[in-house]
Design a protein around this motif. Structure first.
Motif, PDB file in Angstrom:
ATOM      1  N   ALA A  62      87.171   0.395  88.641  1.00  0.00           N
ATOM      2  CA  ALA A  62      85.868   0.752  88.070  1.00  0.00           C
ATOM      3  C   ALA A  62      84.747   0.171  88.924  1.00  0.00           C
ATOM      4  N   ALA A  63      84.911  -1.078  89.373  1.00  0.00           N
ATOM      5  CA  ALA A  63      83.875  -1.719  90.187  1.00  0.00           C
ATOM      6  C   ALA A  63      83.754  -1.038  91.548  1.00  0.00           C
ATOM      7  N   TRP A  64      84.890  -0.692  92.153  1.00  0.00           N
ATOM      8  CA  TRP A  64      84.840   0.034  93.429  1.00  0.00           C
ATOM      9  C   TRP A  64      84.128   1.376  93.258  1.00  0.00           C
ATOM     10  N   MET A  67      80.368   1.273  93.055  1.00  0.00           N
ATOM     11  CA  MET A  67      79.693   1.174  94.356  1.00  0.00           C
ATOM     12  C   MET A  67      79.865   2.458  95.163  1.00  0.00           C
ATOM     13  N   PHE A  68      81.056   3.060  95.088  1.00  0.00           N
ATOM     14  CA  PHE A  68      81.310   4.298  95.835  1.00  0.00           C
ATOM     15  C   PHE A  68      80.412   5.425  95.325  1.00  0.00           C
ATOM     16  N   CYS A  69      80.314   5.551  93.989  1.00  0.00           N
ATOM     17  CA  CYS A  69      79.468   6.593  93.409  1.00  0.00           C
ATOM     18  C   CYS A  69      78.015   6.392  93.819  1.00  0.00           C
ATOM     19  N   TYR A  70      77.559   5.135  93.827  1.00  0.00           N
ATOM     20  CA  TYR A  70      76.159   4.924  94.196  1.00  0.00           C
ATOM     21  C   TYR A  70      75.913   5.315  95.647  1.00  0.00           C
ATOM     22  N   THR A  71      76.886   4.990  96.507  1.00  0.00           N
ATOM     23  CA  THR A  71      76.753   5.366  97.917  1.00  0.00           C
ATOM     24  C   THR A  71      76.701   6.885  98.060  1.00  0.00           C
ATOM     25  N   SER A  72      77.590   7.592  97.367  1.00  0.00           N
ATOM     26  CA  SER A  72      77.565   9.052  97.507  1.00  0.00           C
ATOM     27  C   SER A  72      76.331   9.632  96.819  1.00  0.00           C
ATOM     28  N   LEU A  73      75.831   8.941  95.782  1.00  0.00           N
ATOM     29  CA  LEU A  73      74.569   9.378  95.151  1.00  0.00           C
ATOM     30  C   LEU A  73      73.420   9.304  96.153  1.00  0.00           C
ATOM     31  N   VAL A  74      73.353   8.180  96.894  1.00  0.00           N
ATOM     32  CA  VAL A  74      72.262   7.998  97.857  1.00  0.00           C
ATOM     33  C   VAL A  74      72.367   9.047  98.965  1.00  0.00           C
ATOM     34  N   TYR A 211      91.206   6.893  90.041  1.00  0.00           N
ATOM     35  CA  TYR A 211      89.798   6.841  89.637  1.00  0.00           C
ATOM     36  C   TYR A 211      88.944   7.702  90.577  1.00  0.00           C
ATOM     37  N   SER A 212      89.255   7.652  91.888  1.00  0.00           N
ATOM     38  CA  SER A 212      88.469   8.442  92.847  1.00  0.00           C
ATOM     39  C   SER A 212      88.613   9.931  92.558  1.00  0.00           C
ATOM     40  N   PHE A 213      89.867  10.370  92.323  1.00  0.00           N
ATOM     41  CA  PHE A 213      90.064  11.784  92.040  1.00  0.00           C
ATOM     42  C   PHE A 213      89.474  12.157  90.681  1.00  0.00           C
ATOM     43  N   PHE A 214      89.486  11.218  89.751  1.00  0.00           N
ATOM     44  CA  PHE A 214      88.844  11.483  88.459  1.00  0.00           C
ATOM     45  C   PHE A 214      87.358  11.759  88.661  1.00  0.00           C
ATOM     46  N   TYR A 215      86.721  10.943  89.502  1.00  0.00           N
ATOM     47  CA  TYR A 215      85.299  11.142  89.807  1.00  0.00           C
ATOM     48  C   TYR A 215      85.067  12.537  90.377  1.00  0.00           C
ATOM     49  N   LEU A 216      85.907  12.913  91.364  1.00  0.00           N
ATOM     50  CA  LEU A 216      85.756  14.221  92.008  1.00  0.00           C
ATOM     51  C   LEU A 216      85.956  15.345  90.989  1.00  0.00           C
ATOM     52  N   TRP A 217      86.936  15.174  90.149  1.00  0.00           N
ATOM     53  CA  TRP A 217      87.285  16.164  89.123  1.00  0.00           C
ATOM     54  C   TRP A 217      86.099  16.425  88.199  1.00  0.00           C
ATOM     55  N   VAL A 218      85.622  15.327  87.574  1.00  0.00           N
ATOM     56  CA  VAL A 218      84.516  15.452  86.621  1.00  0.00           C
ATOM     57  C   VAL A 218      83.240  15.894  87.342  1.00  0.00           C
ATOM     58  N   LEU A 219      83.047  15.415  88.583  1.00  0.00           N
ATOM     59  CA  LEU A 219      81.855  15.796  89.337  1.00  0.00           C
ATOM     60  C   LEU A 219      81.810  17.313  89.541  1.00  0.00           C
TER      61      LEU A 219
END
Lengths: 242, 151, 69
Positions: A62-64, A67-74, A211-219
């Motif tokens: 979750a912590a990674w 930070m990863f989401c914020y980087t891709s957000l920027v 978690y990374s693929f979950f982010y991509l999925w929901v995104l």
């Protein structure tokens, strides 16, 4: 004509993204399924922390991701700002909601881990404080993004906030090395290799991939939804004009 | 035109609020950026008596003593200097000799009277069998790596 | 039954471990479910709108941009 050009990009994006969504979902469930099984049933207790170490398998991913989401957000917000790329603007907006949830989960699971191990739910050390600042940055981005009647102006203002806030990401990562903190230094991403035994590292990495693929999925689902909502608005406007 | 003015005012106020919040946060951050001080800081008189501070270091081996009234005394060391700490309260699960610790309290006549004791663990994670095997083989010497983080 | 209860106990840390896993699961499932639901709703609205736009009161030359690519 301008309208069609504007539409062209999101539609091409959807044509590529839509067939990928079920595959990404499958990989997510597979990684999280095996990861959870290893985390709860196979991985050993820690020599110091006992069974409580199992919180690592939901806390660290979750912590990674926070930070990863914020980087891709920027990056997305920056691309949207500079090239007026509508898909990138949507990606930034939808990443914010997911990233904020990961940040909240990192803080919450960290608190539930800190109580039995450190003896406190919360301390104002550099790592914990900078992580809380990250949550505020996400909330500030979302609030600013939707604060304007003119969506483009909202995208612009929030993109600038996100870029200014990016300074927080290296602060989070290196806070444990630069200053005295209660939080211990990094165990996985460090110069001399992981200081975590492979029987714990493997489930941790599996969960992180999940978690990374979950982010991509929901995104992708949320971007599809946002692009569809944009089409609805345009059609309604045209309807009203006609 | 009126709407535009409204939005401009809104942006102005928002920018002002963000700036104020940012400044406040940074000031708070600055004061807390060093979460704890080392026994050497205290031994070298960098810390005045009676001021509330945090002291961090390793619990000195063989120094933990429990009095009949429940007060625990132990030495906190950074290997260069050791400060005696006295504490009445519940210790965290990870409080062990040789382990990292952060205590909050005041210095009184050379003894640190702690009101709160937090455990600080290192970044090593492994099953107990592995740590035993490493110790037996002499590859790994307990918490020595902790010295780097507690200075 | 002894093994199940000792598993849930997690060496005395069950009260901290299970909320971590539980809240993580709840929030992640919640964002997935709401995202899918919104997508389905939006698609339904778009479909009905597109049907409306196809009605003859529209000028015959106005083609739906979605269908052009």
């Amino acid at each position: 004509m301008a309208m069609i050009e504007k539409y062209a990009n999101p539609n091409r994006f959807l044509r590529i993204a839509r067939p990928l969504i079920p595959w990404i979902g499958g990989i997510t469930l597979l990684c999280l399924g095996i990861g959870l099984y290893l985390a709860l049933f196979v991985s050993p207790a820690d020599y110091q922390q006992g069974e409580s170490v199992r919180i690592i398998y939901v806390h660290v991913p979750a912590a990674w991701m926070a930070m990863f989401c914020y980087t891709s957000l920027v990056i997305s917000a920056g691309v949207g700002l500079i090239w007026k790329h509508p898909v990138a603007e949507i990606a930034a907006r939808e990443t914010a909601s997911i990233g904020a949830i990961f940040t909240f989960l990192a803080l919450l699971t960290g608190s539930l881990w800190g109580k039995p191990m450190w003896g406190t739910w919360w301390v104002w050390d550099a790592r914990l404080t900078s992580m809380l600042v990250l949550l505020f940055l996400y909330i500030g981005f979302m609030a600013l993004n939707s604060a304007f009647d003119n969506a483009q102006r909202g995208a612009k203002a929030s993109a600038i906030l996100a870029m200014v806030g990016f300074i927080n990401i290296p602060i989070i990562k290196f806070s444990v090395d630069w200053w005295n903190t209660l939080h211990q230094p990094a165990s996985v991403i460090r110069m001399d290799g992981p200081s975590i035994h492979s029987s714990m590292l493997i489930p941790l990495l599996l969960m992180a991939v999940g978690y990374s693929f979950f982010y991509l999925w929901v995104l992708l689902i949320r971007m599809d939804s946002a692009i569809t909502a944009g089409k609805i608005r345009t059609l309604r406007q045209r309807h009203a004009q006609a | 035109m009126k709407r535009k003015h409204k939005r401009l005012t809104f942006v102005f106020i928002a920018a002002l609020l963000i700036a104020a919040a940012g400044t406040l946060m940074l000031t708070a951050f600055e004061e807390n950026i060093v979460f704890f001080r080392s026994p050497s800081d205290i031994a070298e008189n960098k810390v005045e008596e009676g001021r509330r501070i945090r002291l961090g270091g390793l619990v000195e081996d063989g120094s933990v003593q429990q009095a009949s009234d429940g007060t625990v005394t132990f030495g906190v060391t950074d290997t260069a200097h050791t400060i005696k700490v006295s504490y009445l309260g519940i210790l965290p699960d990870l409080f062990r000799e040789g382990q990292g610790v952060v205590t909050e309290g005041k210095l009184l006549n050379g003894v640190f009277i702690a009101e709160e004791v937090l455990a600080k663990h290192d970044e090593n994670y492994m099953p107990p069998e592995v740590s035993e095997a490493l110790k037996d083989a002499g590859y790994w010497q307990g918490e020595e790596g902790e010295e780097e983080t507690v200075q | 039954m002894v093994t199940i209860s000792s598993f849930l106990e997690m060496g005395g840390y069950g009260a901290y471990i299970w909320p971590c896993y539980g809240i993580s699961a709840i929030l992640m499932i919640a964002i997935y479910v709401t995202s899918v639901r919104t997508l389905k709703e939006n698609r339904a609205i778009l479909n009905s709108l597109e049907k409306d736009t196809m009605q003859p009161f529209n000028p015959p030359n106005s083609v739906n941009p979605e269908q052009q690519n």
